[in-house]
Scaffold this motif. Sequence first.
Motif, PDB file in Angstrom:
ATOM      1  N   PRO A   8       0.851  -1.194   0.070  1.00  0.00           N
ATOM      2  CA  PRO A   8      -0.035  -0.068  -0.025  1.00  0.00           C
ATOM      3  C   PRO A   8       0.861   1.338   0.025  1.00  0.00           C
ATOM      4  O   PRO A   8       0.506   2.231  -0.645  1.00  0.00           O
ATOM      5  N   LEU A   9       1.915   1.076   0.614  1.00  0.00           N
ATOM      6  CA  LEU A   9       2.864   2.364   0.742  1.00  0.00           C
ATOM      7  C   LEU A   9       3.421   2.533  -0.726  1.00  0.00           C
ATOM      8  O   LEU A   9       3.918   3.868  -0.932  1.00  0.00           O
ATOM      9  N   TYR A  10       3.880   1.526  -1.514  1.00  0.00           N
ATOM     10  CA  TYR A  10       4.311   1.807  -2.846  1.00  0.00           C
ATOM     11  C   TYR A  10       3.283   2.505  -3.801  1.00  0.00           C
ATOM     12  O   TYR A  10       3.887   3.224  -4.573  1.00  0.00           O
ATOM     13  N   ARG A  11       2.139   2.707  -3.540  1.00  0.00           N
ATOM     14  CA  ARG A  11       1.031   3.364  -4.202  1.00  0.00           C
ATOM     15  C   ARG A  11       1.378   4.823  -3.912  1.00  0.00           C
ATOM     16  O   ARG A  11       1.049   5.702  -4.974  1.00  0.00           O
ATOM     17  N   SER A  12       1.699   5.484  -2.863  1.00  0.00           N
ATOM     18  CA  SER A  12       1.656   6.597  -2.578  1.00  0.00           C
ATOM     19  C   SER A  12       3.100   7.258  -2.272  1.00  0.00           C
ATOM     20  O   SER A  12       3.047   8.579  -1.791  1.00  0.00           O
ATOM     21  N   THR A  13       3.951   6.641  -2.391  1.00  0.00           N
ATOM     22  CA  THR A  13       5.128   7.093  -2.448  1.00  0.00           C
ATOM     23  C   THR A  13       6.291   6.709  -3.560  1.00  0.00           C
ATOM     24  O   THR A  13       5.927   5.982  -4.196  1.00  0.00           O
ATOM     25  N   VAL A  14       7.354   7.718  -3.908  1.00  0.00           N
ATOM     26  CA  VAL A  14       8.213   7.465  -4.912  1.00  0.00           C
ATOM     27  C   VAL A  14       9.570   7.625  -4.526  1.00  0.00           C
ATOM     28  O   VAL A  14       9.957   8.505  -3.571  1.00  0.00           O
ATOM     29  N   GLY A  15      10.236   6.739  -4.739  1.00  0.00           N
ATOM     30  CA  GLY A  15      11.807   6.767  -4.603  1.00  0.00           C
ATOM     31  C   GLY A  15      12.163   5.974  -3.070  1.00  0.00           C
ATOM     32  O   GLY A  15      13.084   6.127  -2.448  1.00  0.00           O
ATOM     33  N   PHE A  16      11.094   5.487  -2.369  1.00  0.00           N
ATOM     34  CA  PHE A  16      11.414   5.018  -1.082  1.00  0.00           C
ATOM     35  C   PHE A  16      11.504   3.331  -1.070  1.00  0.00           C
ATOM     36  O   PHE A  16      11.626   2.674  -0.182  1.00  0.00           O
ATOM     37  N   ASP A  17      11.621   2.730  -2.246  1.00  0.00           N
ATOM     38  CA  ASP A  17      11.569   1.451  -2.537  1.00  0.00           C
ATOM     39  C   ASP A  17      12.699   0.802  -1.899  1.00  0.00           C
ATOM     40  O   ASP A  17      12.798  -0.369  -1.141  1.00  0.00           O
ATOM     41  N   ARG A  18      14.072   1.472  -1.738  1.00  0.00           N
ATOM     42  CA  ARG A  18      15.337   0.777  -1.030  1.00  0.00           C
ATOM     43  C   ARG A  18      14.802   0.885   0.419  1.00  0.00           C
ATOM     44  O   ARG A  18      15.214  -0.072   1.056  1.00  0.00           O
ATOM     45  N   LEU A  19      14.269   2.041   0.986  1.00  0.00           N
ATOM     46  CA  LEU A  19      14.018   1.791   2.408  1.00  0.00           C
ATOM     47  C   LEU A  19      12.977   0.764   2.693  1.00  0.00           C
ATOM     48  O   LEU A  19      13.450   0.108   3.773  1.00  0.00           O
ATOM     49  N   PHE A  20      12.067   0.432   1.906  1.00  0.00           N
ATOM     50  CA  PHE A  20      11.222  -0.583   2.289  1.00  0.00           C
ATOM     51  C   PHE A  20      11.883  -1.993   2.033  1.00  0.00           C
ATOM     52  O   PHE A  20      11.623  -2.875   2.918  1.00  0.00           O
ATOM     53  N   SER A  21      12.702  -2.130   1.122  1.00  0.00           N
ATOM     54  CA  SER A  21      13.359  -3.571   1.137  1.00  0.00           C
ATOM     55  C   SER A  21      14.329  -3.671   2.263  1.00  0.00           C
ATOM     56  O   SER A  21      14.669  -4.653   2.770  1.00  0.00           O
ATOM     57  N   MET A  22      14.952  -2.484   2.844  1.00  0.00           N
ATOM     58  CA  MET A  22      15.782  -2.485   3.929  1.00  0.00           C
ATOM     59  C   MET A  22      14.928  -3.015   5.203  1.00  0.00           C
ATOM     60  O   MET A  22      15.399  -3.796   5.794  1.00  0.00           O
TER      61      MET A  22
END
Length: 160
Positions: A8-22
């Motif tokens: 759900p956070l991927y839909r509303s954020t841009v560029g934070f994919d590295r943070l989420f994978s960590m």
Amino acid sequence: MRHVDFSPLYRSTVGFDRLFSMLDGIGQPEQAQSYPPYNIERTGENTYRITMAVAGFDEKELSIEAHAHVLTVKGEKSEEEASEKTEYLYRGIAKRAFERRFQLADHVDVQAASLKNGLLHIDLLRNIPETLKPRRIAIAADVVDASKTIEAQPAPQQVN
């Protein structure tokens, strides 16, 4: 341990994919790798040093690579010459290969590496670009123009 779904956070954020994978990787148990032992030191405001105990390894047997916010240190022992016929009664010095990975923050660069007395020293520098550093904004005050100032004179008092 439960798995957290960040979709759900991927839909509303841009560029934070590295943070989420960590964050997702924190929950997964890592192999209990304890070889080689290492220290991470803060040597200054923006400087760091990783020190690894790599006794028995030569400069040619070690490799250091920094790529995409990951610092990888590898060590592979070269095979001894076949002509050397040594019989070991006890072999306690490890000759195993290793690979150690360190996650680097944004704007952290490897400055230098040195090997001395069996210790590998890797010096790091956090170099924040000027555009990302905080800057002070001056506040302009309105300048009062003296020609537009009205000076009031006290009114004469009336005597009764």
